[in-house]
Design a protein around this motif. Structure first.
Motif, PDB file in Angstrom:
ATOM      1  N   HIS A   2       0.854  -1.197   0.000  1.00  0.00           N
ATOM      2  CA  HIS A   2       0.000   0.000   0.000  1.00  0.00           C
ATOM      3  C   HIS A   2       0.890   1.247   0.000  1.00  0.00           C
ATOM      4  N   THR A   3       1.905   1.216   0.823  1.00  0.00           N
ATOM      5  CA  THR A   3       3.026   2.169   0.787  1.00  0.00           C
ATOM      6  C   THR A   3       4.302   1.335   0.928  1.00  0.00           C
ATOM      7  N   SER A   4       5.455   1.993   0.805  1.00  0.00           N
ATOM      8  CA  SER A   4       6.718   1.231   0.839  1.00  0.00           C
ATOM      9  C   SER A   4       7.020   0.671   2.219  1.00  0.00           C
ATOM     10  N   GLY A   5       6.570   1.365   3.263  1.00  0.00           N
ATOM     11  CA  GLY A   5       6.925   0.943   4.617  1.00  0.00           C
ATOM     12  C   GLY A   5       5.722   0.796   5.521  1.00  0.00           C
ATOM     13  N   SER A   6       4.632   0.270   4.986  1.00  0.00           N
ATOM     14  CA  SER A   6       3.462   0.014   5.834  1.00  0.00           C
ATOM     15  C   SER A   6       3.833  -1.007   6.907  1.00  0.00           C
ATOM     16  N   MET A   7       3.152  -0.936   8.043  1.00  0.00           N
ATOM     17  CA  MET A   7       3.516  -1.770   9.188  1.00  0.00           C
ATOM     18  C   MET A   7       2.250  -2.234   9.901  1.00  0.00           C
ATOM     19  N   ALA A   8       2.193  -3.530  10.215  1.00  0.00           N
ATOM     20  CA  ALA A   8       1.101  -4.049  11.040  1.00  0.00           C
ATOM     21  C   ALA A   8       1.597  -4.200  12.475  1.00  0.00           C
ATOM     22  N   ILE A   9       0.663  -4.126  13.402  1.00  0.00           N
ATOM     23  CA  ILE A   9       0.999  -4.296  14.817  1.00  0.00           C
ATOM     24  C   ILE A   9       0.185  -5.455  15.365  1.00  0.00           C
ATOM     25  N   VAL A  10       0.856  -6.454  15.904  1.00  0.00           N
ATOM     26  CA  VAL A  10       0.165  -7.570  16.547  1.00  0.00           C
ATOM     27  C   VAL A  10       0.080  -7.270  18.039  1.00  0.00           C
ATOM     28  N   VAL A  11      -1.153  -7.350  18.559  1.00  0.00           N
ATOM     29  CA  VAL A  11      -1.394  -7.030  19.962  1.00  0.00           C
ATOM     30  C   VAL A  11      -1.830  -8.290  20.695  1.00  0.00           C
ATOM     31  N   PRO A  12      -0.990  -8.827  21.589  1.00  0.00           N
ATOM     32  CA  PRO A  12      -1.406  -9.984  22.381  1.00  0.00           C
ATOM     33  C   PRO A  12      -2.365  -9.547  23.491  1.00  0.00           C
ATOM     34  N   THR A  13      -3.567 -10.141  23.506  1.00  0.00           N
ATOM     35  CA  THR A  13      -4.563  -9.808  24.536  1.00  0.00           C
ATOM     36  C   THR A  13      -4.999 -11.088  25.236  1.00  0.00           C
ATOM     37  N   ALA A  14      -5.826 -10.936  26.279  1.00  0.00           N
ATOM     38  CA  ALA A  14      -6.346 -12.117  26.986  1.00  0.00           C
ATOM     39  C   ALA A  14      -7.193 -12.971  26.052  1.00  0.00           C
ATOM     40  N   GLU A  15      -7.815 -12.352  25.022  1.00  0.00           N
ATOM     41  CA  GLU A  15      -8.649 -13.109  24.070  1.00  0.00           C
ATOM     42  C   GLU A  15      -7.802 -13.821  23.022  1.00  0.00           C
ATOM     43  N   GLY A  16      -6.662 -13.248  22.701  1.00  0.00           N
ATOM     44  CA  GLY A  16      -5.821 -13.800  21.641  1.00  0.00           C
ATOM     45  C   GLY A  16      -5.097 -12.680  20.900  1.00  0.00           C
ATOM     46  N   ARG A  17      -4.515 -13.034  19.757  1.00  0.00           N
ATOM     47  CA  ARG A  17      -3.686 -12.090  19.006  1.00  0.00           C
ATOM     48  C   ARG A  17      -4.503 -11.328  17.959  1.00  0.00           C
ATOM     49  N   TYR A  18      -4.661 -10.030  18.208  1.00  0.00           N
ATOM     50  CA  TYR A  18      -5.287  -9.157  17.212  1.00  0.00           C
ATOM     51  C   TYR A  18      -4.199  -8.541  16.338  1.00  0.00           C
ATOM     52  N   VAL A  19      -4.548  -8.293  15.054  1.00  0.00           N
ATOM     53  CA  VAL A  19      -3.622  -7.601  14.161  1.00  0.00           C
ATOM     54  C   VAL A  19      -4.221  -6.255  13.761  1.00  0.00           C
ATOM     55  N   LEU A  20      -3.497  -5.175  14.039  1.00  0.00           N
ATOM     56  CA  LEU A  20      -3.873  -3.864  13.507  1.00  0.00           C
ATOM     57  C   LEU A  20      -3.173  -3.749  12.163  1.00  0.00           C
ATOM     58  N   THR A  21      -3.945  -3.800  11.095  1.00  0.00           N
ATOM     59  CA  THR A  21      -3.347  -3.990   9.778  1.00  0.00           C
ATOM     60  C   THR A  21      -2.892  -2.707   9.103  1.00  0.00           C
ATOM     61  N   GLY A  22      -3.379  -1.534   9.571  1.00  0.00           N
ATOM     62  CA  GLY A  22      -3.209  -0.345   8.745  1.00  0.00           C
ATOM     63  C   GLY A  22      -4.048  -0.502   7.488  1.00  0.00           C
ATOM     64  N   ASP A  23      -3.616   0.123   6.389  1.00  0.00           N
ATOM     65  CA  ASP A  23      -4.439   0.122   5.168  1.00  0.00           C
ATOM     66  C   ASP A  23      -4.090  -0.998   4.197  1.00  0.00           C
ATOM     67  N   ILE A  24      -3.285  -1.931   4.622  1.00  0.00           N
ATOM     68  CA  ILE A  24      -3.101  -3.100   3.780  1.00  0.00           C
ATOM     69  C   ILE A  24      -3.591  -4.311   4.558  1.00  0.00           C
ATOM     70  N   PRO A  25      -4.853  -4.566   4.592  1.00  0.00           N
ATOM     71  CA  PRO A  25      -5.960  -4.031   3.796  1.00  0.00           C
ATOM     72  C   PRO A  25      -6.715  -2.898   4.497  1.00  0.00           C
ATOM     73  N   HIS A  26      -7.365  -2.019   3.708  1.00  0.00           N
ATOM     74  CA  HIS A  26      -8.265  -1.007   4.286  1.00  0.00           C
ATOM     75  C   HIS A  26      -9.447  -1.679   4.979  1.00  0.00           C
ATOM     76  N   LEU A  27      -9.964  -2.735   4.304  1.00  0.00           N
ATOM     77  CA  LEU A  27     -11.186  -3.415   4.752  1.00  0.00           C
ATOM     78  C   LEU A  27     -10.903  -4.908   4.865  1.00  0.00           C
ATOM     79  N   TYR A  28     -11.600  -5.588   5.773  1.00  0.00           N
ATOM     80  CA  TYR A  28     -11.350  -7.031   5.914  1.00  0.00           C
ATOM     81  C   TYR A  28     -11.736  -7.781   4.648  1.00  0.00           C
ATOM     82  N   LEU A  29     -12.574  -7.162   3.801  1.00  0.00           N
ATOM     83  CA  LEU A  29     -12.989  -7.823   2.556  1.00  0.00           C
ATOM     84  C   LEU A  29     -11.795  -8.178   1.677  1.00  0.00           C
TER      85      LEU A  29
END
Ligand SMILES: [Zn+2]
Length: 274
Positions: free
Chosen positions: A172-199
Protein backbone atom coordinates in the motif's frame (compact mmCIF):
# COMPACT_ATOMS: atom_id res chain seq x y z
CA UNK A 1 4.41 -9.72 30.36
CA UNK A 2 1.19 -7.72 30.91
CA UNK A 3 -1.71 -8.39 28.54
CA UNK A 4 -3.01 -5.62 26.34
CA UNK A 5 -6.46 -4.17 25.81
CA UNK A 6 -7.46 -2.38 22.62
CA UNK A 7 -9.89 0.51 22.10
CA UNK A 8 -10.83 1.78 18.64
CA UNK A 9 -10.62 5.58 18.37
CA UNK A 10 -13.01 7.39 16.02
CA UNK A 11 -11.15 10.18 14.21
CA UNK A 12 -13.90 11.14 11.73
CA UNK A 13 -14.94 9.62 8.41
CA UNK A 14 -14.67 9.76 4.63
CA UNK A 15 -17.46 8.89 2.21
CA UNK A 16 -16.17 6.72 -0.64
CA UNK A 17 -17.69 4.38 -3.27
CA UNK A 18 -17.09 0.89 -1.87
CA UNK A 19 -15.82 -0.21 -5.28
CA UNK A 20 -12.74 2.02 -4.88
CA UNK A 21 -11.63 -0.03 -1.88
CA UNK A 22 -12.91 -3.42 -3.06
CA UNK A 23 -11.69 -4.08 -6.62
CA UNK A 24 -14.67 -2.36 -8.27
CA UNK A 25 -17.36 -4.53 -6.66
CA UNK A 26 -20.58 -2.63 -5.83
CA UNK A 27 -19.44 0.58 -7.60
CA UNK A 28 -22.71 2.41 -6.86
CA UNK A 29 -22.61 1.70 -3.14
CA UNK A 30 -21.38 4.77 -1.23
CA UNK A 31 -20.21 4.09 2.33
CA UNK A 32 -19.00 6.18 5.29
CA UNK A 33 -15.60 4.75 6.21
CA UNK A 34 -14.16 5.84 9.56
CA UNK A 35 -10.75 7.37 10.06
CA UNK A 36 -9.59 4.97 12.76
CA UNK A 37 -6.92 5.05 15.43
CA UNK A 38 -6.29 2.68 18.30
CA UNK A 39 -5.47 3.01 21.98
CA UNK A 40 -3.48 0.10 23.45
CA UNK A 41 -3.23 -0.20 27.23
CA UNK A 42 -1.48 -2.72 29.46
CA UNK A 43 -2.04 -1.04 32.82
CA UNK A 44 1.34 0.72 32.59
CA UNK A 45 1.60 2.22 29.13
CA UNK A 46 -0.79 4.10 26.84
CA UNK A 47 0.04 3.54 23.18
CA UNK A 48 -1.72 5.28 20.31
CA UNK A 49 -1.71 3.81 16.81
CA UNK A 50 -2.03 6.48 14.07
CA UNK A 51 -3.12 10.09 14.55
CA UNK A 52 -5.86 10.68 11.96
CA UNK A 53 -6.28 13.46 9.42
CA UNK A 54 -5.42 17.13 10.02
CA UNK A 55 -8.34 19.55 9.68
CA UNK A 56 -6.39 21.68 7.16
CA UNK A 57 -6.16 18.67 4.85
CA UNK A 58 -9.97 18.67 4.53
CA UNK A 59 -10.70 21.45 2.03
CA UNK A 60 -14.32 22.49 1.48
CA UNK A 61 -15.40 19.33 3.31
CA UNK A 62 -13.43 17.06 0.96
CA UNK A 63 -10.27 15.02 1.38
CA UNK A 64 -8.56 12.07 -0.38
CA UNK A 65 -9.76 11.72 -3.99
CA UNK A 66 -12.17 14.67 -3.55
CA UNK A 67 -14.43 12.58 -1.31
CA UNK A 68 -16.60 14.17 1.42
CA UNK A 69 -14.81 13.94 4.77
CA UNK A 70 -14.82 15.14 8.37
CA UNK A 71 -12.09 14.87 10.99
CA UNK A 72 -9.13 16.72 12.49
CA UNK A 73 -7.37 17.27 15.80
CA UNK A 74 -10.66 17.97 17.57
CA UNK A 75 -11.76 14.40 16.80
CA UNK A 76 -8.47 12.94 18.02
CA UNK A 77 -8.64 14.93 21.26
CA UNK A 78 -12.29 13.99 21.84
CA UNK A 79 -11.65 10.29 21.24
CA UNK A 80 -8.85 10.36 23.84
CA UNK A 81 -11.00 12.38 26.24
CA UNK A 82 -13.68 9.66 26.07
CA UNK A 83 -11.01 7.28 27.40
CA UNK A 84 -10.11 9.75 30.16
CA UNK A 85 -6.82 10.73 28.51
CA UNK A 86 -5.05 13.74 27.01
CA UNK A 87 -2.10 13.63 24.56
CA UNK A 88 0.33 14.06 27.50
CA UNK A 89 -0.76 10.65 28.83
CA UNK A 90 0.39 8.89 25.66
CA UNK A 91 3.85 7.26 26.02
CA UNK A 92 4.18 5.86 22.51
CA UNK A 93 2.78 6.48 19.02
CA UNK A 94 3.03 3.71 16.41
CA UNK A 95 2.36 4.51 12.75
CA UNK A 96 0.93 1.83 10.46
CA UNK A 97 1.95 4.24 7.70
CA UNK A 98 2.28 7.97 7.11
CA UNK A 99 -0.68 8.71 4.81
CA UNK A 100 -2.61 11.94 5.37
CA UNK A 101 -5.38 10.20 7.31
CA UNK A 102 -2.98 8.28 9.59
CA UNK A 103 -0.27 10.81 10.51
CA UNK A 104 -2.10 14.15 10.20
CA UNK A 105 -2.10 15.04 13.90
CA UNK A 106 1.45 13.89 14.74
CA UNK A 107 2.19 17.20 16.46
CA UNK A 108 -0.35 16.47 19.20
CA UNK A 109 2.26 14.03 20.56
CA UNK A 110 5.65 15.83 20.33
CA UNK A 111 7.23 14.03 23.33
CA UNK A 112 5.97 10.47 22.73
CA UNK A 113 8.25 7.70 21.51
CA UNK A 114 7.27 7.54 17.84
CA UNK A 115 7.79 4.44 15.68
CA UNK A 116 7.56 4.08 11.92
CA UNK A 117 9.40 2.21 9.18
CA UNK A 118 12.44 3.74 7.46
CA UNK A 119 11.04 2.90 4.00
CA UNK A 120 7.81 4.67 4.91
CA UNK A 121 9.76 7.83 5.68
CA UNK A 122 11.55 7.52 2.31
CA UNK A 123 8.17 7.10 0.56
CA UNK A 124 6.84 10.19 2.36
CA UNK A 125 9.81 12.28 1.20
CA UNK A 126 9.80 10.92 -2.37
CA UNK A 127 6.22 10.13 -3.41
CA UNK A 128 5.57 8.86 -6.93
CA UNK A 129 3.59 11.19 -9.20
CA UNK A 130 0.67 8.74 -8.97
CA UNK A 131 0.73 9.09 -5.19
CA UNK A 132 0.62 12.86 -5.47
CA UNK A 133 -2.53 13.02 -7.62
CA UNK A 134 -4.76 12.25 -4.64
CA UNK A 135 -2.41 13.78 -2.08
CA UNK A 136 -1.98 10.44 -0.30
CA UNK A 137 0.57 12.13 1.96
CA UNK A 138 -0.14 15.44 3.70
CA UNK A 139 2.44 18.06 2.71
CA UNK A 140 2.76 19.07 6.36
CA UNK A 141 3.87 15.63 7.58
CA UNK A 142 7.63 15.80 6.77
CA UNK A 143 7.90 19.06 8.74
CA UNK A 144 5.77 17.68 11.56
CA UNK A 145 7.95 14.59 11.97
CA UNK A 146 11.10 16.74 12.19
CA UNK A 147 9.62 18.40 15.29
CA UNK A 148 9.04 15.14 17.16
CA UNK A 149 11.59 14.62 19.93
CA UNK A 150 11.74 10.85 20.19
CA UNK A 151 11.71 9.04 16.85
CA UNK A 152 12.45 5.31 16.49
CA UNK A 153 12.91 4.58 12.78
CA UNK A 154 12.75 0.84 12.09
CA UNK A 155 13.74 -1.39 9.21
CA UNK A 156 11.74 -4.60 9.23
CA UNK A 157 10.06 -6.70 11.91
CA UNK A 158 10.60 -6.58 15.67
CA UNK A 159 9.06 -7.37 19.03
CA UNK A 160 9.05 -4.48 21.49
CA UNK A 161 9.96 -5.20 25.14
CA UNK A 162 6.30 -4.52 26.07
CA UNK A 163 5.17 -7.46 23.89
CA UNK A 164 3.76 -5.52 20.93
CA UNK A 165 4.95 -6.99 17.63
CA UNK A 166 5.72 -4.84 14.58
CA UNK A 167 5.76 -6.27 11.05
CA UNK A 168 6.73 -4.47 7.86
CA UNK A 169 4.10 -5.04 5.17
CA UNK A 170 4.85 -3.06 1.99
CA UNK A 171 2.46 -2.74 -0.93
CA UNK A 172 0.00 0.00 0.00
CA UNK A 173 3.03 2.17 0.79
CA UNK A 174 6.72 1.23 0.84
CA UNK A 175 6.93 0.94 4.62
CA UNK A 176 3.46 0.01 5.83
CA UNK A 177 3.52 -1.77 9.19
CA UNK A 178 1.10 -4.05 11.04
CA UNK A 179 1.00 -4.30 14.82
CA UNK A 180 0.16 -7.57 16.55
CA UNK A 181 -1.39 -7.03 19.96
CA UNK A 182 -1.41 -9.98 22.38
CA UNK A 183 -4.56 -9.81 24.54
CA UNK A 184 -6.35 -12.12 26.99
CA UNK A 185 -8.65 -13.11 24.07
CA UNK A 186 -5.82 -13.80 21.64
CA UNK A 187 -3.69 -12.09 19.01
CA UNK A 188 -5.29 -9.16 17.21
CA UNK A 189 -3.62 -7.60 14.16
CA UNK A 190 -3.87 -3.86 13.51
CA UNK A 191 -3.35 -3.99 9.78
CA UNK A 192 -3.21 -0.35 8.75
CA UNK A 193 -4.44 0.12 5.17
CA UNK A 194 -3.10 -3.10 3.78
CA UNK A 195 -5.96 -4.03 3.80
CA UNK A 196 -8.26 -1.01 4.29
CA UNK A 197 -11.19 -3.41 4.75
CA UNK A 198 -11.35 -7.03 5.91
CA UNK A 199 -12.99 -7.82 2.56
CA UNK A 200 -9.52 -7.72 0.99
CA UNK A 201 -8.51 -10.74 3.07
CA UNK A 202 -11.95 -12.37 3.01
CA UNK A 203 -13.33 -11.56 -0.46
CA UNK A 204 -16.23 -14.04 -0.32
CA UNK A 205 -18.00 -12.04 2.42
CA UNK A 206 -21.58 -11.16 1.38
CA UNK A 207 -22.55 -8.95 4.35
CA UNK A 208 -21.07 -5.66 5.53
CA UNK A 209 -21.66 -3.70 8.75
CA UNK A 210 -22.01 0.08 8.43
CA UNK A 211 -21.23 2.78 11.00
CA UNK A 212 -24.12 2.63 13.49
CA UNK A 213 -24.52 -1.15 13.10
CA UNK A 214 -26.81 -1.65 10.07
CA UNK A 215 -25.82 -4.77 8.08
CA UNK A 216 -26.17 -4.67 4.30
CA UNK A 217 -25.76 -7.19 1.47
CA UNK A 218 -22.66 -6.86 -0.71
CA UNK A 219 -21.39 -8.73 -3.75
CA UNK A 220 -18.96 -11.54 -2.89
CA UNK A 221 -15.89 -11.66 -5.12
CA UNK A 222 -15.99 -14.01 -8.12
CA UNK A 223 -13.47 -16.87 -8.07
CA UNK A 224 -11.20 -15.14 -10.57
CA UNK A 225 -10.53 -12.38 -8.01
CA UNK A 226 -9.37 -14.79 -5.31
CA UNK A 227 -7.49 -15.11 -3.02
CA UNK A 228 -7.22 -11.40 -2.19
CA UNK A 229 -9.27 -8.40 -3.19
CA UNK A 230 -6.85 -5.66 -4.23
CA UNK A 231 -7.99 -2.06 -4.57
CA UNK A 232 -6.98 1.15 -6.29
CA UNK A 233 -4.43 2.01 -3.61
CA UNK A 234 -1.92 -0.82 -4.01
CA UNK A 235 1.26 0.64 -5.48
CA UNK A 236 3.34 -2.55 -5.52
CA UNK A 237 1.27 -5.63 -6.30
CA UNK A 238 4.18 -8.06 -5.87
CA UNK A 239 5.01 -6.72 -2.43
CA UNK A 240 1.33 -6.56 -1.49
CA UNK A 241 0.81 -10.22 -2.35
CA UNK A 242 3.67 -11.21 -0.06
CA UNK A 243 2.34 -8.90 2.65
CA UNK A 244 -1.12 -10.47 2.50
CA UNK A 245 0.39 -13.93 2.78
CA UNK A 246 2.32 -12.76 5.84
CA UNK A 247 -0.75 -11.07 7.33
CA UNK A 248 -2.63 -14.35 7.08
CA UNK A 249 -0.21 -15.95 9.57
CA UNK A 250 -0.08 -13.20 12.17
CA UNK A 251 -3.48 -13.31 13.89
CA UNK A 252 -4.84 -15.76 16.45
CA UNK A 253 -6.71 -17.40 13.58
CA UNK A 254 -7.43 -16.54 9.95
CA UNK A 255 -10.86 -15.10 10.73
CA UNK A 256 -12.11 -11.51 10.19
CA UNK A 257 -12.66 -11.00 13.94
CA UNK A 258 -8.89 -10.81 14.56
CA UNK A 259 -8.10 -8.27 11.82
CA UNK A 260 -8.55 -4.65 12.89
CA UNK A 261 -8.11 -2.84 9.60
CA UNK A 262 -7.57 0.80 8.69
CA UNK A 263 -11.15 1.72 7.84
CA UNK A 264 -13.76 -0.95 8.68
CA UNK A 265 -16.86 0.52 10.40
CA UNK A 266 -17.65 -2.57 12.54
CA UNK A 267 -14.50 -1.89 14.55
CA UNK A 268 -15.77 1.54 15.63
CA UNK A 269 -19.17 0.02 16.48
CA UNK A 270 -17.62 -2.64 18.74
CA UNK A 271 -15.01 -0.24 20.19
CA UNK A 272 -13.33 -2.56 22.71
CA UNK A 273 -11.17 -5.67 22.20
CA UNK A 274 -9.16 -7.97 24.42
ZN1 LIG B 1 -3.37 4.65 3.55
Amino acid sequence: MKEWKIKALYYGKITVPKGNLAAGLDPDLIIDFPYTGYLLQNGEQNVVVDTGIHEDHIVDGRAWGGCPAEGGSKYVLESLEKEGLTPKDIDTVLYTHLHNDHAGCALLFPEAKTYFQKDEYANLLNPLPTQMIREDFDARTPGDLKQLKNIYMLDGDMVLPNGLELYKLPGHTSGSMAIVVPTAEGRYVLTGDIPHLYLSLFPKSDKYELLGGEIIDITPAPDKMMPYLFNSVIYDHYAAFDSYNKLKCLAEDFDPKWYLTGHDPWIINRHSFG
